[in-house]
Design a protein around this motif. Structure first.
Motif, PDB file in Angstrom:
ATOM      1  N   GLN A 196       0.841  -1.195   0.000  1.00  0.00           N
ATOM      2  CA  GLN A 196       0.000   0.000   0.000  1.00  0.00           C
ATOM      3  C   GLN A 196       0.879   1.250   0.000  1.00  0.00           C
ATOM      4  O   GLN A 196       1.732   1.423   0.882  1.00  0.00           O
ATOM      5  CB  GLN A 196      -0.896  -0.034   1.246  1.00  0.00           C
ATOM      6  CG  GLN A 196      -1.728   1.190   1.475  1.00  0.00           C
ATOM      7  CD  GLN A 196      -2.902   1.307   0.491  1.00  0.00           C
ATOM      8  OE1 GLN A 196      -3.039   0.518  -0.444  1.00  0.00           O
ATOM      9  NE2 GLN A 196      -3.730   2.297   0.699  1.00  0.00           N
ATOM     10  N   ALA A 197       0.683   2.112  -0.977  1.00  0.00           N
ATOM     11  CA  ALA A 197       1.453   3.357  -1.047  1.00  0.00           C
ATOM     12  C   ALA A 197       0.764   4.422  -0.205  1.00  0.00           C
ATOM     13  O   ALA A 197      -0.466   4.485  -0.133  1.00  0.00           O
ATOM     14  CB  ALA A 197       1.555   3.823  -2.492  1.00  0.00           C
ATOM     15  N   THR A 198       1.556   5.289   0.406  1.00  0.00           N
ATOM     16  CA  THR A 198       0.985   6.265   1.341  1.00  0.00           C
ATOM     17  C   THR A 198       0.036   7.247   0.653  1.00  0.00           C
ATOM     18  O   THR A 198      -0.835   7.808   1.314  1.00  0.00           O
ATOM     19  CB  THR A 198       2.097   7.064   2.060  1.00  0.00           C
ATOM     20  OG1 THR A 198       2.904   7.718   1.073  1.00  0.00           O
ATOM     21  CG2 THR A 198       2.949   6.159   2.923  1.00  0.00           C
ATOM     22  N   CYS A 199       0.177   7.439  -0.655  1.00  0.00           N
ATOM     23  CA  CYS A 199      -0.728   8.374  -1.358  1.00  0.00           C
ATOM     24  C   CYS A 199      -2.163   7.856  -1.381  1.00  0.00           C
ATOM     25  O   CYS A 199      -3.082   8.597  -1.715  1.00  0.00           O
ATOM     26  CB  CYS A 199      -0.232   8.648  -2.771  1.00  0.00           C
ATOM     27  SG  CYS A 199      -0.023   7.164  -3.762  1.00  0.00           S
ATOM     28  N   LYS A 238       8.555  10.858   8.192  1.00  0.00           N
ATOM     29  CA  LYS A 238       7.702  12.019   8.475  1.00  0.00           C
ATOM     30  C   LYS A 238       7.241  12.760   7.226  1.00  0.00           C
ATOM     31  O   LYS A 238       6.167  13.351   7.219  1.00  0.00           O
ATOM     32  CB  LYS A 238       8.447  12.965   9.428  1.00  0.00           C
ATOM     33  CG  LYS A 238       8.680  12.325  10.800  1.00  0.00           C
ATOM     34  CD  LYS A 238       9.510  13.195  11.733  1.00  0.00           C
ATOM     35  CE  LYS A 238       9.898  12.432  12.997  1.00  0.00           C
ATOM     36  NZ  LYS A 238      11.129  11.627  12.848  1.00  0.00           N
ATOM     37  N   ARG A 239       8.045  12.686   6.137  1.00  0.00           N
ATOM     38  CA  ARG A 239       7.609  13.392   4.926  1.00  0.00           C
ATOM     39  C   ARG A 239       6.465  12.638   4.223  1.00  0.00           C
ATOM     40  O   ARG A 239       5.875  13.153   3.276  1.00  0.00           O
ATOM     41  CB  ARG A 239       8.797  13.591   3.967  1.00  0.00           C
ATOM     42  CG  ARG A 239       9.283  12.340   3.317  1.00  0.00           C
ATOM     43  CD  ARG A 239      10.514  12.513   2.440  1.00  0.00           C
ATOM     44  NE  ARG A 239      11.189  11.240   2.308  1.00  0.00           N
ATOM     45  CZ  ARG A 239      10.841  10.283   1.452  1.00  0.00           C
ATOM     46  NH1 ARG A 239       9.850  10.469   0.619  1.00  0.00           N
ATOM     47  NH2 ARG A 239      11.494   9.144   1.421  1.00  0.00           N
ATOM     48  N   LEU A 240       6.147  11.404   4.667  1.00  0.00           N
ATOM     49  CA  LEU A 240       5.133  10.605   3.977  1.00  0.00           C
ATOM     50  C   LEU A 240       3.800  10.496   4.704  1.00  0.00           C
ATOM     51  O   LEU A 240       2.766  10.291   4.070  1.00  0.00           O
ATOM     52  CB  LEU A 240       5.667   9.173   3.751  1.00  0.00           C
ATOM     53  CG  LEU A 240       6.847   9.038   2.788  1.00  0.00           C
ATOM     54  CD1 LEU A 240       7.362   7.610   2.775  1.00  0.00           C
ATOM     55  CD2 LEU A 240       6.448   9.472   1.388  1.00  0.00           C
ATOM     56  N   GLU A 245      18.553   2.874  -5.622  1.00  0.00           N
ATOM     57  CA  GLU A 245      18.390   4.137  -6.364  1.00  0.00           C
ATOM     58  C   GLU A 245      17.984   5.280  -5.437  1.00  0.00           C
ATOM     59  O   GLU A 245      18.174   6.440  -5.745  1.00  0.00           O
ATOM     60  CB  GLU A 245      17.355   3.951  -7.497  1.00  0.00           C
ATOM     61  CG  GLU A 245      15.903   3.812  -7.081  1.00  0.00           C
ATOM     62  CD  GLU A 245      15.525   2.458  -6.480  1.00  0.00           C
ATOM     63  OE1 GLU A 245      16.418   1.608  -6.260  1.00  0.00           O
ATOM     64  OE2 GLU A 245      14.330   2.255  -6.201  1.00  0.00           O
ATOM     65  N   ARG A 246      17.398   4.955  -4.280  1.00  0.00           N
ATOM     66  CA  ARG A 246      16.979   5.936  -3.300  1.00  0.00           C
ATOM     67  C   ARG A 246      18.104   6.249  -2.312  1.00  0.00           C
ATOM     68  O   ARG A 246      18.212   7.345  -1.787  1.00  0.00           O
ATOM     69  CB  ARG A 246      15.836   5.307  -2.492  1.00  0.00           C
ATOM     70  CG  ARG A 246      14.641   6.105  -2.289  1.00  0.00           C
ATOM     71  CD  ARG A 246      13.602   5.276  -1.569  1.00  0.00           C
ATOM     72  NE  ARG A 246      12.492   4.970  -2.442  1.00  0.00           N
ATOM     73  CZ  ARG A 246      11.698   5.877  -2.975  1.00  0.00           C
ATOM     74  NH1 ARG A 246      11.863   7.151  -2.734  1.00  0.00           N
ATOM     75  NH2 ARG A 246      10.716   5.515  -3.771  1.00  0.00           N
ATOM     76  N   LEU A 247      18.922   5.228  -2.042  1.00  0.00           N
ATOM     77  CA  LEU A 247      19.928   5.347  -0.980  1.00  0.00           C
ATOM     78  C   LEU A 247      21.271   5.843  -1.493  1.00  0.00           C
ATOM     79  O   LEU A 247      22.053   6.419  -0.747  1.00  0.00           O
ATOM     80  CB  LEU A 247      20.124   3.973  -0.318  1.00  0.00           C
ATOM     81  CG  LEU A 247      18.870   3.351   0.303  1.00  0.00           C
ATOM     82  CD1 LEU A 247      19.164   1.926   0.781  1.00  0.00           C
ATOM     83  CD2 LEU A 247      18.373   4.205   1.467  1.00  0.00           C
ATOM     84  N   THR A 276      11.519  -4.247  -6.626  1.00  0.00           N
ATOM     85  CA  THR A 276      11.876  -3.148  -7.534  1.00  0.00           C
ATOM     86  C   THR A 276      11.575  -1.780  -6.933  1.00  0.00           C
ATOM     87  O   THR A 276      12.211  -0.794  -7.287  1.00  0.00           O
ATOM     88  CB  THR A 276      11.052  -3.232  -8.833  1.00  0.00           C
ATOM     89  OG1 THR A 276       9.657  -3.289  -8.483  1.00  0.00           O
ATOM     90  CG2 THR A 276      11.447  -4.428  -9.669  1.00  0.00           C
ATOM     91  N   ASP A 277      10.523  -1.714  -6.078  1.00  0.00           N
ATOM     92  CA  ASP A 277       9.947  -0.451  -5.609  1.00  0.00           C
ATOM     93  C   ASP A 277       9.265   0.332  -6.739  1.00  0.00           C
ATOM     94  O   ASP A 277       8.956   1.513  -6.588  1.00  0.00           O
ATOM     95  CB  ASP A 277      10.967   0.436  -4.893  1.00  0.00           C
ATOM     96  CG  ASP A 277      10.291   1.578  -4.135  1.00  0.00           C
ATOM     97  OD1 ASP A 277       9.194   1.366  -3.594  1.00  0.00           O
ATOM     98  OD2 ASP A 277      10.832   2.703  -4.123  1.00  0.00           O
ATOM     99  N   TRP A 278       9.041  -0.333  -7.880  1.00  0.00           N
ATOM    100  CA  TRP A 278       8.287   0.341  -8.943  1.00  0.00           C
ATOM    101  C   TRP A 278       6.950   0.809  -8.401  1.00  0.00           C
ATOM    102  O   TRP A 278       6.368   0.093  -7.581  1.00  0.00           O
ATOM    103  CB  TRP A 278       8.041  -0.680 -10.085  1.00  0.00           C
ATOM    104  CG  TRP A 278       7.435  -0.072 -11.304  1.00  0.00           C
ATOM    105  CD1 TRP A 278       8.075   0.475 -12.365  1.00  0.00           C
ATOM    106  CD2 TRP A 278       6.017   0.024 -11.598  1.00  0.00           C
ATOM    107  NE1 TRP A 278       7.164   0.916 -13.294  1.00  0.00           N
ATOM    108  CE2 TRP A 278       5.896   0.656 -12.840  1.00  0.00           C
ATOM    109  CE3 TRP A 278       4.843  -0.352 -10.927  1.00  0.00           C
ATOM    110  CZ2 TRP A 278       4.657   0.919 -13.443  1.00  0.00           C
ATOM    111  CZ3 TRP A 278       3.613  -0.079 -11.511  1.00  0.00           C
ATOM    112  CH2 TRP A 278       3.522   0.541 -12.754  1.00  0.00           C
TER     113      TRP A 278
END
Ligand SMILES: O=C(O)c1cc(C(=O)O)oc(=O)c1
Length: 305
Positions: free
Chosen positions: A76-79, A130-132, A218-220, A257-259
């Motif tokens: 589940q994505a936070t959006c 916290k940003r999410l 890719e995020r880290l 993947t985090d796609w």
């Protein structure tokens, strides 16, 4: 045209990813990916912190097939807040080839939990970035954990490395298997044997119920190079961290993947090249099979494992 306007600077997922050079083992699971909407069908949540592009279940399944994966775990994505409809719809449409991780509130009924289970949900996600998300009191989360434990589900946690000391007592009292997103987001500009990452390793070492996703280089990554233009040695600065976790805890690691890669600001990776990152962190066929097949099957499809 969608009724939703994307967050300024939003990067859409990479269209036309390359075919990976690394062939994943048969039955491999992409154990961390998302769907976004489509917003006109499954509206984004009013309390969301970002508005993404659409990323549909059909597009996710096409990527799965293109990369050579057999199954997905859709988180589940936070959006979408605690409105799990898009994720549930994708799980149901996958015909047994997807499991889900939901976000629920204390008000969720037992009947709703049963419906989520029937759709393929096997875990809940607690987010501390916290940003999410807005803050949810720990007693509410602990109550949810106690209820979902009875269904045999697990808890997925997402947090920043600097917050681990403060969250330690809560995490270590969770009554379920606990799966950490993206290795607890280490600062890879710090040493792999420094105190910050050592605390994370200690967390896994001292708590046999803690697993980790070795995802999101890719995020880290701070110094790259990026998974673009055929780069076969992408995100080299992340390799020692992920490899360390894979080698020390081979039976408690997952990969995904985090796609469609929410909130990346710098670039959008070629997902084919992200798959080519795997043998750098899991260098043997045995480690690769545990990471991509045996571990996710044990957690998400125990009846088939
Ligand atoms: O770092 C992120 O921005 C991020 C966001 C989400 C989400 O919004 O659910 O999920 C992730 O796995 C990572």
């Amino acid at each position: 045209m969608s009724a939703f306007e994307k967050t300024p600077g939003w990067l859409d997922w990479y269209a036309g990813p390359s075919k990976p050079k690394f062939q994943v083992p048969a039955g491999a699971v992409d154990a961390h990916c998302h769907v976004f909407g489509p917003g006109d069908e499954f509206p984004f949540a009013p309390e969301r912190k970002y508005t993404p592009c659409d990323a549909s279940k059909q597009q996710l399944f096409a990527l799965r097939d293109h990369l050579g994966f057999a199954r997905n775990v859709i988180v589940q994505a936070t959006c979408h807040g605690s409105d799990n409809r898009a994720m549930v719809d994708a799980c149901k449409a996958a015909g047994g080839k997807a499991r889900g991780v939901a976000t629920v509130r204390r008000s969720v009924t037992d009947e709703e939990l049963q419906e989520l289970h029937a759709a393929g949900v096997r875990g809940v996600r607690f987010n501390f970035v916290k940003r999410l998300v807005d803050f949810t009191p720990k007693d509410e989360l602990m109550e949810i954990a106690g209820r979902i434990a009875k269904l045999g589900w697990h808890v997925v946690i997402y947090f920043e490395a600097v917050d681990l000391p403060e969250l330690w007592d809560f995490f270590t009292s969770l009554p379920t298997t606990v799966v950490v997103d993206h290795m607890g987001r280490p600062d890879v500009s710090k040493p792999v044997d420094g105190p910050e990452f050592e605390l994370f390793l200690k967390f896994m070492r001292e708590h046999q119920n803690v697993w980790s996703k070795v995802s999101c280089p890719e995020r880290l990554s701070v110094t790259g190079p990026k998974a673009l233009d055929g780069e076969q040695n992408a995100y080299r600065d992340v390799v020692p961290f992920a490899r360390r976790v894979v080698e020390e805890f081979p039976d408690r690691v997952l990969w995904g993947t985090d796609w469609p890669h929410p909130n990346l600001k710098d670039h959008m990776p070629d997902d084919g090249l992200l798959v080519d990152f795997i043998p750098h962190i899991a260098p043997t066929a045995e480690l690769q099979k545990k990471l991509l097949v045996d571990n996710p099957m044990r957690l998400y499809w125990p009846e088939e494992a």
